[in-house]
Design an enzyme around this catalytic site. Structure first.
Site, PDB file in Angstrom:
ATOM      1  N   GLY A 146       5.123   2.412  -1.032  1.00  0.00           N
ATOM      2  CA  GLY A 146       6.285   1.238  -0.823  1.00  0.00           C
ATOM      3  C   GLY A 146       5.991   0.005  -0.691  1.00  0.00           C
ATOM      4  N   SER A 147       5.187  -0.691  -1.511  1.00  0.00           N
ATOM      5  CA  SER A 147       5.085  -2.148  -1.489  1.00  0.00           C
ATOM      6  C   SER A 147       6.043  -2.655  -2.134  1.00  0.00           C
ATOM      7  CB  SER A 147       3.829  -2.560  -1.858  1.00  0.00           C
ATOM      8  OG  SER A 147       3.677  -2.504  -3.338  1.00  0.00           O
ATOM      9  N   ASN A 148       6.816  -2.055  -3.258  1.00  0.00           N
ATOM     10  CA  ASN A 148       8.072  -2.806  -3.849  1.00  0.00           C
ATOM     11  C   ASN A 148       9.276  -2.733  -2.976  1.00  0.00           C
ATOM     12  OD1 ASN A 148       7.785  -3.744  -6.759  1.00  0.00           O
ATOM     13  ND2 ASN A 148       6.480  -1.845  -6.820  1.00  0.00           N
ATOM     14  N   ASN A 201      14.446   1.013 -12.755  1.00  0.00           N
ATOM     15  CA  ASN A 201      13.060   1.451 -12.486  1.00  0.00           C
ATOM     16  C   ASN A 201      12.226   0.353 -12.766  1.00  0.00           C
ATOM     17  OD1 ASN A 201      10.775   3.237 -11.965  1.00  0.00           O
ATOM     18  ND2 ASN A 201      10.497   3.611 -14.142  1.00  0.00           N
ATOM     19  N   HIS A 207       8.313  -0.692 -13.786  1.00  0.00           N
ATOM     20  CA  HIS A 207       6.904   0.189 -14.612  1.00  0.00           C
ATOM     21  C   HIS A 207       5.882  -0.939 -14.640  1.00  0.00           C
ATOM     22  CE1 HIS A 207       4.821   3.158 -16.505  1.00  0.00           C
ATOM     23  NE2 HIS A 207       4.352   2.149 -17.500  1.00  0.00           N
ATOM     24  N   ASP A 264      10.315   6.625 -18.211  1.00  0.00           N
ATOM     25  CA  ASP A 264      10.050   5.007 -18.526  1.00  0.00           C
ATOM     26  C   ASP A 264      10.933   4.768 -19.899  1.00  0.00           C
ATOM     27  OD1 ASP A 264       8.185   4.976 -16.226  1.00  0.00           O
ATOM     28  OD2 ASP A 264       6.675   5.892 -17.478  1.00  0.00           O
ATOM     29  N   GLU A 308       5.280  -7.673  -9.841  1.00  0.00           N
ATOM     30  CA  GLU A 308       6.456  -6.380  -9.682  1.00  0.00           C
ATOM     31  C   GLU A 308       7.325  -7.087  -8.395  1.00  0.00           C
ATOM     32  OE1 GLU A 308       5.489  -2.595  -9.357  1.00  0.00           O
ATOM     33  OE2 GLU A 308       3.352  -2.660 -10.389  1.00  0.00           O
TER      34      GLU A 308
END
Ligand code: GAR
Length: 215
Positions: free
Chosen positions: A20-22, A115, A117, A158, A187
């Protein structure tokens, strides 16, 4: 209203399967006022996901929803949609979510479902292309450049209209780990920035193409 464009706080439902770093980066952007949004709930398919602990620490409601927990596919979809409705989610963010979102959910959140990627799509995407697999493939192929893609979600892995992309140079000495770390930094920056474009009402989707309105 600002310059004819309507700005509106996003009510996010974040889906995450891993550390969960994003998700953390999105929460930080909200706290620092860079992103006009609130995370209404965190949904995971993995009860061990680090993202669940992040949500709990931040008093964000969580739900673990796994297809195998339900007697039928319809009940699974109902559980997802009920959860999103209960928390008044108007925009879904996939932040390292490793399952396919059912078409019934995509239909409800059409053009409100993003999303991220860790490569420049349409290269190095699709089923099985996630996390370290992506970076390993990029290095194996001998690419000189990779990057990050933020895209709207459609029924394929994707796939879907690209909203933002940023390149990252591949260094000769890179390992999948060093490359992943540099891509991840991008990101963390680009996801919140892209979400803010939606909050500012500046994203226009025409078929496969996305246009960003000037401020
Ligand atoms: C991120 O690198 C994200 O781009 C990737 O999973 C990682 C999740 O990290 N997603 C995909 O590969 C989707 N196909 P995080 O849990 O630290 O945010």
């Amino acid at each position: 209203m600002k310059g004819g464009i309507e700005s509106k706080k996003l009510h996010l439902g974040v889906f995450a399967s891993g550390r969960g770093s994003n998700f953390v980066a999105i929460l930080q952007a909200i706290q620092e006022g860079r992103l006009q949004a609130n995370v209404e709930c965190l949904i995971s398919n993995n009860s061990d996901a680090g993202a669940l602990s992040v949500a709990k620490k931040n008093n964000i409601p969580t739900a673990v929803i796994v297809k195998s927990m339900y007697a039928s596919r319809d009940l699974f979809i109902e559980a997802l949609l009920d959860c999103l409705k209960k928390h008044d989610v108007d925009f879904i963010v996939l932040a390292g979510y490793m399952k396919k979102i059912p078409p019934e959910v995509i239909a409800v959140y059409k053009n409100h479902l993003l999303n991220i990627h860790p490569a420049l799509l349409p290269s190095f995407g699709g089923k099985g292309m996630y996390g370290h697999h992506v970076h390993e493939s990029v290095l194996e192929y001998g690419c000189k450049v990779t990057g990050v893609t933020v895209h709207l979600v459609d029924d394929e892995y994707d796939h879907g209209p690209i909203v933002a992309q940023q390149s990252v140079v591949v260094k000769e000495e890179d390992t999948p780990e060093t490359l992943a770390a540099r891509v991840l930094q991008v990101e963390h920056q680009i996801y919140a920035e892209t979400l803010q474009l939606f909050a500012e009402g500046r994203v226009e989707v025409k078929g496969q193409k996305v246009y960003i309105k000037k401020k």
